[in-house]
Design a protein around this motif. Structure first.
Motif, PDB file in Angstrom:
ATOM      1  N   THR A   2       0.834  -1.182   0.000  1.00 42.89           N
ATOM      2  CA  THR A   2       0.000   0.000   0.000  1.00 42.89           C
ATOM      3  C   THR A   2       0.872   1.235   0.000  1.00 42.89           C
ATOM      4  OG1 THR A   2      -1.653  -1.184   1.252  1.00 42.89           O
ATOM      5  CG2 THR A   2      -1.809   1.193   1.276  1.00 42.89           C
ATOM      6  N   SER A   8      -7.497   3.984   1.239  1.00 37.18           N
ATOM      7  CA  SER A   8      -8.130   2.873   1.952  1.00 37.18           C
ATOM      8  C   SER A   8      -7.515   2.672   3.330  1.00 37.18           C
ATOM      9  CB  SER A   8      -8.046   1.575   1.143  1.00 37.18           C
ATOM     10  OG  SER A   8      -6.715   1.113   1.071  1.00 37.18           O
ATOM     11  N   ARG A  14      -8.732   1.578  10.629  1.00 40.90           N
ATOM     12  CA  ARG A  14      -7.407   1.149  10.158  1.00 40.90           C
ATOM     13  C   ARG A  14      -6.300   2.099  10.602  1.00 40.90           C
ATOM     14  NH1 ARG A  14      -6.954  -2.406   5.748  1.00 40.90           N
ATOM     15  NH2 ARG A  14      -5.402  -1.055   4.814  1.00 40.90           N
ATOM     16  N   SER A  45      -8.399  -8.953  12.216  1.00 40.42           N
ATOM     17  CA  SER A  45      -8.461  -9.024  10.751  1.00 40.42           C
ATOM     18  C   SER A  45      -7.758  -7.829  10.111  1.00 40.42           C
ATOM     19  CB  SER A  45      -9.902  -9.147  10.264  1.00 40.42           C
ATOM     20  OG  SER A  45     -10.652  -8.003  10.602  1.00 40.42           O
ATOM     21  N   THR A  46      -7.855  -6.670  10.739  1.00 41.70           N
ATOM     22  CA  THR A  46      -7.189  -5.482  10.200  1.00 41.70           C
ATOM     23  C   THR A  46      -5.673  -5.607  10.323  1.00 41.70           C
ATOM     24  OG1 THR A  46      -9.113  -4.105  10.657  1.00 41.70           O
ATOM     25  CG2 THR A  46      -7.006  -2.969  10.362  1.00 41.70           C
ATOM     26  N   GLN A  48      -4.030  -8.338  10.172  1.00 45.78           N
ATOM     27  CA  GLN A  48      -3.631  -9.259   9.111  1.00 45.78           C
ATOM     28  C   GLN A  48      -3.550  -8.532   7.764  1.00 45.78           C
ATOM     29  OE1 GLN A  48      -2.614 -12.592   9.265  1.00 45.78           O
ATOM     30  NE2 GLN A  48      -1.994 -12.008   7.209  1.00 45.78           N
ATOM     31  N   ARG A  49      -4.533  -7.684   7.468  1.00 43.35           N
ATOM     32  CA  ARG A  49      -4.514  -6.922   6.209  1.00 43.35           C
ATOM     33  C   ARG A  49      -3.342  -5.941   6.191  1.00 43.35           C
ATOM     34  NH1 ARG A  49     -10.040  -7.051   7.037  1.00 43.35           N
ATOM     35  NH2 ARG A  49     -10.098  -4.909   7.775  1.00 43.35           N
ATOM     36  N   ASP A  52      -0.331  -7.903   5.392  1.00 41.13           N
ATOM     37  CA  ASP A  52      -0.324  -8.252   3.973  1.00 41.13           C
ATOM     38  C   ASP A  52       0.113  -7.071   3.107  1.00 41.13           C
ATOM     39  OD1 ASP A  52      -1.244 -10.767   4.685  1.00 41.13           O
ATOM     40  OD2 ASP A  52      -3.324 -10.367   4.089  1.00 41.13           O
ATOM     41  N   GLU A  53      -0.216  -5.860   3.556  1.00 42.60           N
ATOM     42  CA  GLU A  53       0.115  -4.643   2.815  1.00 42.60           C
ATOM     43  C   GLU A  53       1.513  -4.118   3.143  1.00 42.60           C
ATOM     44  OE1 GLU A  53      -3.150  -2.151   3.917  1.00 42.60           O
ATOM     45  OE2 GLU A  53      -4.591  -3.388   2.834  1.00 42.60           O
TER      46      GLU A  53
END
Length: 90
Positions: A2, A8, A14, A45-46, A48-49, A52-53
């Motif tokens: 990102t 986003s 976030r 979950s955030t 984890q995202r 990932d970013e």
């Protein structure tokens, strides 16, 4: 990954979660939860995202291999710095 200009990242909680991780290295999900007013499921979950970013990184705890600890990356810190600048101007 990102980019700093990716809007986003600032949606919802976030940015709050990213800022919480930036406050201290190697935080557990529970530690992050102590800093934000969001549900455990959303924070998990955030995180984890964000991992990932490439904005946070996760590693195992030395004491408890089941526990995961989160730290901010240099890209994540750069984004927090930009966001803090925007918030300071508002």
């Amino acid at each position: 990954m990102t980019g700093i200009g990716d809007s986003s990242v600032v949606r919802g909680g976030r940015a709050e979660i990213l800022s919480a991780v930036a406050e201290e290295d190697r935080q557990s999900v529970s530690s992050v939860l102590d800093r934000v007013s969001l549900s455990r499921q959303y924070v998990s979950s955030t995180l984890q995202r964000l991992e990932d970013e490439g904005l946070v990184e996760k590693e195992g705890s030395d004491d408890d291999k089941r526990e995961k600890l989160y730290s901010i990356t240099s890209e994540g810190q750069a984004l927090v710095d930009v966001l803090n600048g925007i918030y300071a101007e508002a």
